[in-house]
Design a protein around this motif. Structure first.
Motif, mmCIF file in Angstrom:
data_model
loop_
_atom_site.group_PDB
_atom_site.id
_atom_site.type_symbol
_atom_site.label_atom_id
_atom_site.label_comp_id
_atom_site.label_asym_id
_atom_site.label_seq_id
_atom_site.Cartn_x
_atom_site.Cartn_y
_atom_site.Cartn_z
ATOM 1 N N VAL A 129 0.825 -1.204 0.000
ATOM 2 C CA VAL A 129 0.000 0.000 0.000
ATOM 3 C C VAL A 129 0.864 1.262 0.000
ATOM 4 O O VAL A 129 0.408 2.336 -0.409
ATOM 5 N N GLY A 130 2.118 1.144 0.428
ATOM 6 C CA GLY A 130 3.023 2.285 0.458
ATOM 7 C C GLY A 130 3.299 2.816 1.839
ATOM 8 O O GLY A 130 3.633 3.994 2.012
ATOM 9 N N LEU A 131 3.179 1.937 2.855
ATOM 10 C CA LEU A 131 3.365 2.354 4.237
ATOM 11 C C LEU A 131 4.589 1.679 4.859
ATOM 12 O O LEU A 131 4.878 0.503 4.583
ATOM 13 N N TRP A 132 5.284 2.421 5.714
ATOM 14 C CA TRP A 132 6.311 1.838 6.556
ATOM 15 C C TRP A 132 5.650 1.253 7.801
ATOM 16 O O TRP A 132 4.477 1.550 8.091
ATOM 17 N N VAL A 133 6.394 0.456 8.547
ATOM 18 C CA VAL A 133 5.829 -0.250 9.698
ATOM 19 C C VAL A 133 6.718 -0.056 10.919
ATOM 20 O O VAL A 133 7.938 -0.227 10.845
ATOM 21 N N ILE A 134 6.095 0.325 12.032
ATOM 22 C CA ILE A 134 6.727 0.244 13.354
ATOM 23 C C ILE A 134 6.058 -0.913 14.075
ATOM 24 O O ILE A 134 4.835 -0.930 14.229
ATOM 25 N N LEU A 135 6.848 -1.882 14.499
ATOM 26 C CA LEU A 135 6.311 -3.108 15.085
ATOM 27 C C LEU A 135 6.580 -3.139 16.581
ATOM 28 O O LEU A 135 7.662 -2.778 17.052
ATOM 29 N N CYS A 136 5.582 -3.583 17.316
ATOM 30 C CA CYS A 136 5.690 -3.696 18.780
ATOM 31 C C CYS A 136 5.465 -5.161 19.156
ATOM 32 O O CYS A 136 4.320 -5.595 19.338
ATOM 33 N N PRO A 137 6.533 -5.952 19.270
ATOM 34 C CA PRO A 137 6.380 -7.391 19.493
ATOM 35 C C PRO A 137 6.259 -7.808 20.949
ATOM 36 O O PRO A 137 6.122 -8.988 21.250
ATOM 37 N N GLY A 138 6.344 -6.866 21.870
ATOM 38 C CA GLY A 138 6.180 -7.226 23.277
ATOM 39 C C GLY A 138 7.477 -7.637 23.944
ATOM 40 O O GLY A 138 8.512 -7.054 23.664
#
Length: 678
Positions: A129-138
């Protein structure tokens, strides 16, 4: 994110705090052009997201993070792309999402990463879609989930110390990280994926039970191959205790003032400011007034943040739904179970429809960042189906003889320690406790019932015990030296999502329950987890015609018929009391006539052409029909719960004066008074 129940104060702090932040950033004039800083344009990747002075850079180019949170597990998979495209169309460049351990490993060693839990597909879709991702894996993510996203089987260890370096916890975390981190590694920026940053745990400064814990989590991520920018996230008052060396500290909007930025400067020097949680509203609890916030104040804050070159993450951009039993609880001055909707006052409503605030932000981001404004995103069509008559029902008492053999125990056993679920205990739903008694008197819990228990003598309803009411009377007229079955149907309404008491969050009967100060013994215990397997395996074909409004816990069956184009709708349980709804085996969540939520979201992809089976587990008193509407209703509050507590307290008062409820002579005026509490 329970801390945001006090959000309006936070707005004022934020505004005043921004006045003292000149040392951190510049101004968005002239505009920052980020049109080409997208996953599809960044083919020859080198550095990823970095900190350079008071700014972020992405592969060397100045980059302002404009993020919004969407939880893949709170949105039907069929709608992931729709929600992500609407995030992009609004002007956001990044999606933030959390990974709930308890959903991915509901049983120790049993992992699930398919269907609605395929977070790898969600991340890949964000890139498309054209988005970057910040991931919160715990491993702990908060997010208003049951136990903050930690699996309940951890609590089978009586010595468990969650979110510490206690060996029982770190052993479980290591096995979990061994499974999920390799999947994340392949989606990092340096490997062509959209993940540009990873959050280390969540709001640990407010917990802070073990100073070795956060360094342990950081090392656990890095040694498994995480190479993107790491960050912590805490509210303004807890920054120092949650900070890690060589890890970027980000802030949540609570307790923001000038001292917050002074603290940031002291612990990490000149750095970009990321408001990791800037919130639209707050969660709602059953029986409380719905929360709201002034959208004009929100926009003013965002203007100020942009003028100071702050990055931000909007929590929630799209809240979605606490399907099933995933929602947790809060603890302010009392226990507060969360409603099924996670609408959260977000820019997208629960069904994905954009709000007027969405359009306002879209216009602002377009003018501030020079992003071409696309056409308004299309709304997903809704439907209003014909009401469904629940033509058949089965009382719970008729079902229990068909269940698996009950667990026999001298003393009560809490939900987590039941010998079910391949030795993992029971995570959610209900537990039915039965014991035999031959005399009446005062039944007391001494705080050992979590969270809400309906009490029956055989099939006669006596009252409710919960966090407010700890005792009730078994009337003398009922028991005459004959064995009677005392039944307590206990509901787990959601474990605490945050706070230092999460280690105590065992459910069901967690200790002795007393009759006239003597502990009851010899229990039969039935696990009623209400999972799809339970409904398919354990409900026998002994349905009875539902010709009247049944009183007492029971299952109800109705059929929703439709054509070849199933669409989204909302269910309205008008005339029903409290329970859970299942459609085609999917648990839509809880309903309760105390409000504020009046409707449950039913996604169209969960329906099928032709017949759709609806099963309702009603705890108290049923309606006759299930209604449908094309609009959500999240704002009404009925105070029946508190009135019920008052009514029960009245009878306890009578019992303590040794006045028999059945023999009381009550005036006509008193009868009218008591009727108000029914």
């Amino acid at each position: 994110m329970v801390t945001f129940l006090l959000r309006p104060v936070g707005i004022l702090y934020l505004s005043s705090g921004l006045l003292g932040t000149a040392q951190f950033g510049g101004d968005l004039k002239p505009r920052m052009n980020q049109v080409f800083l997208t996953p599809s344009h960044m083919m020859n990747r080198k550095e990823g997201l970095n900190v350079e002075g008071s700014s972020f850079t992405l592969d060397g180019s100045p980059f302002l993070i404009i993020a919004g949170t969407i939880h893949y597990f709170r949105v039907p998979r069929e709608y992931w792309r729709d929600r992500l495209m609407k995030l992009k169309a609004c002007g956001f460049n990044t999606v933030t999402t959390h990974i709930p351990w308890n959903l991915h490993e509901p049983r120790k060693g049993w992992f699930y990463f398919t269907a609605n839990l395929d977070f790898m597909a969600f991340v890949a879709m964000a890139s498309d879609v054209g988005l970057w991702v910040i991931l919160c894996p715990g491993p702990y993510i908060g997010s208003d989930l049951d136990l903050g996203g930690l699996p309940s089987w951890l609590l089978r260890d009586p010595k468990m110390k969650l979110r510490t370096t206690y060996r029982g916890f770190t052993k479980a975390v290591n096995l979990y990280f061994d499974k999920i981190i390799p999947k994340i590694v392949q989606l990092q920026y340096g490997k062509g994926g959209p993940i540009i940053a990873l959050q280390v745990e969540n709001e640990y400064g407010s917990y802070h039970q073990d100073k070795r814990y956060m360094p342990y989590i950081k090392k656990a991520l890095i040694t498994r191959g995480i190479k993107v920018l790491l960050m912590t996230a805490d509210d303004g008052a807890e920054l120092t205790r949650g900070h890690l060396k060589r890890v970027l500290s980000t802030v949540h909007m609570k307790h923001i003032k000038k001292a917050t930025y002074d603290t940031l400067l002291s612990i990490q020097g000149r750095s970009p400011i990321l408001m990791m949680v800037y919130t639209a509203s707050s969660l709602d609890g059953w029986g409380t007034a719905p929360h709201s916030v002034d959208s004009h104040l929100l926009m003013r804050d965002v203007h100020e943040m942009f003028n100071m070159s702050f990055s931000l993450n909007f929590y929630m951009f799209h809240g979605g739904t606490n399907f099933g039993f995933m929602g947790g609880s809060a603890s302010l001055d009392h226990y507060l179970p969360m409603v099924t909707s996670y609408d959260y006052g977000a820019l997208l409503k629960e069904n994905g429809e954009h709000t007027t605030e969405y359009l306002t932000y879209q216009e602002f981001f377009s003018s501030s960042l020079g992003i071409p404004k696309p056409p308004h995103p299309a709304s997903i069509p809704m439907a209003v189906y014909k009401s469904v008559v629940t033509a058949y029902y089965i009382p719970l008492w008729d079902v229990i003889s068909y269940l698996e053999e009950p667990i026999s125990s001298v003393k009560p056993i809490c939900m987590e320690n039941l010998s079910v679920n391949q030795g993992n205990g029971q995570s959610s739903g209900y537990v039915l406790y039965e014991t035999m008694i031959t005399y009446s008197g005062l039944l007391t819990t001494k705080g050992h019932l979590q969270d809400r228990g309906q009490v029956f003598l055989d099939e006669e309803f006596l009252g409710v015990l919960d966090h407010f009411t700890h005792q009730l009377t078994i009337p003398r007229k009922t028991v005459y030296n004959v064995y009677k079955t005392l039944r307590i149907l206990v509901e787990n309404q959601g474990r605490l999502a945050y706070g230092k008491d999460i280690n105590k969050e065992r459910k069901g009967l967690i200790g002795d329950i007393y009759l006239n100060n003597s502990p009851l013994r010899e229990f039969k215990i039935y696990s009623l987890d209400m999972k799809t397997k339970f409904l398919k395996r354990d409900l026998p074909n002994i349905w009875k015609p539902a010709l009247f409004k049944h009183q007492g816990p029971a299952f109800f069956l109705g059929i929703l018929r439709m054509g070849n184009d199933p669409r989204d709708t909302f269910i309205k349980m008008e005339g029903w009391t409290k329970g859970v709804i299942f459609i085609n085996g999917q648990n839509l969540g809880r309903y309760w006539n105390v409000g504020p939520q009046e409707t449950l979201y039913l996604p169209g992809p969960w329906l099928r052409p032709g017949s759709n089976e609806i099963i309702v587990f009603e705890e108290f008193k049923s309606g006759l029909e299930i209604h449908f509407t094309n609009m959500s209703h999240l704002g009404m509050v009925f105070w029946r719960v508190n009135l019920q507590h008052l009514r029960q307290s009245f009878w306890v008062f009578l019992a303590e004066l040794e006045i028999k409820k059945a023999e009381c002579t009550i005036s006509q005026e008193s009868e009218h008074f008591l009727a108000a509490f029914v």
